[in-house]
Design an enzyme around this catalytic site. Structure first.
Site, short mmCIF file in Angstrom:
data_model
loop_
_atom_site.label_atom_id
_atom_site.label_comp_id
_atom_site.label_asym_id
_atom_site.label_seq_id
_atom_site.Cartn_x
_atom_site.Cartn_y
_atom_site.Cartn_z
N THR A 1 0.71 -8.51 -6.81
CA THR A 1 0.63 -8.28 -8.26
C THR A 1 1.76 -7.39 -8.77
O THR A 1 2.31 -6.56 -8.04
CB THR A 1 -0.71 -7.63 -8.64
OG1 THR A 1 -0.87 -6.44 -7.85
CG2 THR A 1 -1.86 -8.56 -8.40
N CYS B 1 0.84 -1.21 0.00
CA CYS B 1 0.00 0.00 0.00
C CYS B 1 0.87 1.26 0.00
O CYS B 1 1.96 1.26 0.54
CB CYS B 1 -0.88 0.03 1.25
SG CYS B 1 -1.88 -1.42 1.42
#
Length: 303
Positions: free
Chosen positions: A194, A131
């Site tokens: 990812t 994040c």
């Protein structure tokens, strides 16, 4: 008879197959299709301190051998996950689950993990350090060893359950980050998250995804994930959950030979909702084909 059981930081799994966070919701939609208790465990949807609506649409772009998503951590926030989602989940899944946690500051991570650590059904905390760190210009926590270690220490200080740090592959040296997490007290590592990708619509000349870039996943990233798991296994002494492009029982075995104790299946669930069930059911036959009696014997076998 073959043995598919594995031990993940004290959590005994009937098999190493775990649906990855963000691809399996909170389980109950899939429970309408098959008995999800055949799974080793599953990692539920990424949870943040506050509710998040997520990114603007469109959020998905198709790719050769994969897809790009930019959902943006849409979730109801940790309080509602505990009060509403976990009770519903408990009705359909009777094993310990993995709680995936995201945050935009150290305090965010610590707050959510401390809350989820108290939940009986949570067996492992999976901390997503991919994040953007709002206090440092949006750079991901997981791109710098010191920042990943800081999150790890903060979470470990307020929890009692095993903490796995989920690492981003969008770095030059993933090994140094994994080692920093281990030194800071991490009980395990999940990798990879990812990769960063993009598609452009030839008709409009604009990016397909509203956020322009998104997370690229699917079979195309599998060799990258295998390589990173292999490298990290040589550098750390804590268990690894291998993630990235897994879509078959053969992939599970290959990832375990690279060094994974368990695996997470992500994009395959979005293409075929029965993907994890099929992998679990096919695993014993594939083990017999390759003369594997016990999965624990092949962990790191390629080294």
């Amino acid at each position: 008879m073959v043995n598919t059981k594995v031990n993940l930081s004290g959590l005994c799994l009937d098999n190493p197959v775990i649906p990855a966070s963000g691809t399996f919701g909170y389980g109950y939609e899939f429970a309408e299709l098959y008995d999800i208790n055949i799974l080793g465990s599953f990692s539920f949807k990424g949870t943040t301190r506050e509710p998040r609506f997520g990114n603007p649409t469109p959020r998905i772009a198709d790719c050769t051998s994969g897809l790009i998503n930019s959902v943006g951590l849409q979730n109801p926030g940790v309080e509602k996950v505990i009060s509403e989602e976990l009770p519903k989940l408990r009705k359909v899944f009777h094993k310990p689950v993995i709680a995936n946690v995201s945050g935009f500051s150290i305090d965010d991570y610590a707050y959510s993990c401390e809350k989820l650590d108290k939940e009986e059904q949570v067996g492992i905390l999976e901390v997503n350090v991919s994040c953007p760190n709002v206090h440092h210009g949006g750079m991901s926590f997981g791109t710098v060893p010191e920042a990943a270690a800081e999150v790890t220490r903060a979470v470990k200080a307020v929890t009692t359950k095993p903490v796995f740090i989920k690492l981003t592959p969008n770095v030059t040296d993933i090994v140094s980050i994994a080692k920093a997490c281990e030194e800071a007290g991490a009980d395990g590592i999940s990798l990879i998250n990812t990769m960063l990708g993009m598609r452009i619509d030839l008709k409009t000349g604009k990016p397909v995804v509203a956020n322009k870039k998104g997370g690229f996943s699917g079979p195309a990233v599998f060799p990258v994930a295998v390589r990173m798991v292999y490298e990290v296994y040589e550098a750390v002494n804590i268990p690894i959950i291998g993630v990235g492009g897994i879509s078959s029982a053969e992939n599970v075995i290959e990832m375990m030979m690279a060094g994974a104790t368990a695996v997470e299946v992500g994009a395959a669930n979005l293409v075929n909702p029965y993907a994890c069930r099929d992998i679990v059911e096919n695993l014993p036959a594939v083990m017999e084909k390759y003369n594997i009696k016990d999965l624990n014997d092949i962990i790191g076998g390629a080294h």
